[in-house]
Write a protein that holds these residues in place. Structure first.
Motif, short mmCIF file in Angstrom:
data_model
loop_
_atom_site.label_atom_id
_atom_site.label_comp_id
_atom_site.label_asym_id
_atom_site.label_seq_id
_atom_site.Cartn_x
_atom_site.Cartn_y
_atom_site.Cartn_z
N VAL A 95 0.87 -1.17 0.00
CA VAL A 95 0.00 0.00 0.00
C VAL A 95 0.91 1.22 0.00
O VAL A 95 1.95 1.23 0.66
N GLU A 96 0.51 2.22 -0.74
CA GLU A 96 1.34 3.41 -0.89
C GLU A 96 0.52 4.66 -0.63
O GLU A 96 -0.70 4.68 -0.80
N SER A 97 1.22 5.70 -0.21
CA SER A 97 0.59 7.00 -0.03
C SER A 97 1.62 8.08 -0.31
O SER A 97 2.82 7.82 -0.34
N GLU A 98 1.14 9.26 -0.51
CA GLU A 98 2.05 10.40 -0.69
C GLU A 98 2.79 10.65 0.61
O GLU A 98 2.26 10.50 1.70
N ARG A 99 4.06 10.99 0.50
CA ARG A 99 4.88 11.31 1.68
C ARG A 99 4.73 12.81 1.98
O ARG A 99 5.00 13.65 1.12
N TYR A 100 4.30 13.13 3.20
CA TYR A 100 4.06 14.53 3.57
C TYR A 100 5.21 15.06 4.42
O TYR A 100 5.58 14.44 5.43
#
Length: 267
Positions: free
Chosen positions: A201-206
């Motif tokens: 699972v991936e998400s944008e890095r903030y």
């Protein structure tokens, strides 16, 4: 029959409210699950660091778990900060006596500010007594490396570490990639290895320093979803969305590593 899902968190107390028992209860509440607790340690901490740790006596930990077992219908539970080999063994022994449903283990070792929350000699105790009982294990990269001795730098090494953890008895391993050395990457990747399938699972890095309690919140959300009857894969995906929202909408509280925003996902 009471249809309200009930969950348990076995963890330390964070006086700053961003991690530990406090983060777990906030997450349970936001996911419409009634939360109960067994506190393993009291810490004096805020967003700047951990200043004192007081382990709870073993008999008191045992008494808390007995009290929960005798009066609540717990369908899933999570374990966070335990701190010492003695507390690990105490909790493991108590869990053999009670039926609390599916177990999510977040192997808390170091606070966000760098303070150690697990004694070095407790790592082997965790391998021996708790990993064989875990339905879901949620280590970050340093924790997965400490438990396996394997340096995780890519997909192949993540799988190798996960297989080692499954060999210890863990059913589903979630290796969180937030600590990857590739800080310039715009994507944060987590590796998931279940008994039947593997996926990422991936998400944008903030770019934010307000990440105190992310591991606690993530594992608490998985626990809440499992308590409501969700399958493991869906529980993990919901938790990823929940923690991504919590990180990407910071509250701006405190002078250091501030807490995540437990309200954001529902909004």
């Amino acid at each position: 029959m009471n249809k309200i899902a009930q969950a348990l968190t076995i963890a330390g107390s964070d006086s700053g409210g961003g991690a530990g028992i406090q983060a777990d209860l906030k997450t349970f509440q936001m996911r419409k699950v009634f939360g109960t607790t067994a506190i393993t340690a009291i810490t004096a901490q805020n967003t700047l660091g951990v200043f004192d740790i007081h382990p709870i006596p073993l008999t008191t930990i045992q008494a808390q778990l007995k009290a929960i077992a005798e009066d609540f219908n717990i369908s899933a539970f999570k374990i966070g900060m335990l701190g010492t080999p003695e507390i690990i063994e105490c909790v493991a022994d108590s869990l053999k006596q009670y039926s609390f449903g599916k177990m999510v283990l977040d192997p808390v070792m170091v606070a966000k500010g760098g303070a150690p929350l697990l004694q070095q000699n407790a790592i082997q105790a965790m391998r021996t007594f708790l990993l064989p009982m875990a339905d879901v294990l949620t280590p970050n990269l340093p924790e997965a490396q400490a438990l396996t001795g394997i340096e995780i730098v890519d997909d192949n090494s993540a799988e190798k570490a996960a297989r080692q953890l499954q060999a210890y008895g863990v059913k589903t391993v979630v290796i969180k990639g937030g600590h990857t050395n590739d800080s310039n990457s715009e994507i944060c990747r987590d590796w998931i290895f279940t008994p039947s399938t593997d996926f990422v699972v991936e998400s944008e890095r903030y770019p934010t320093k307000h990440t105190h309690g992310t591991g606690c919140t993530f594992s608490a959300c998985i626990t809440a979803e499992l308590a409501k009857g969700a399958e493991v894969e869906q529980a993990i995906r919901t938790a990823k969305e929940f923690i991504t929202a919590a990180i990407s909408h910071p509250l701006g509280i405190g002078q250091g590593h501030g807490p995540t925003n437990h309200w954001s996902y529902n909004k």
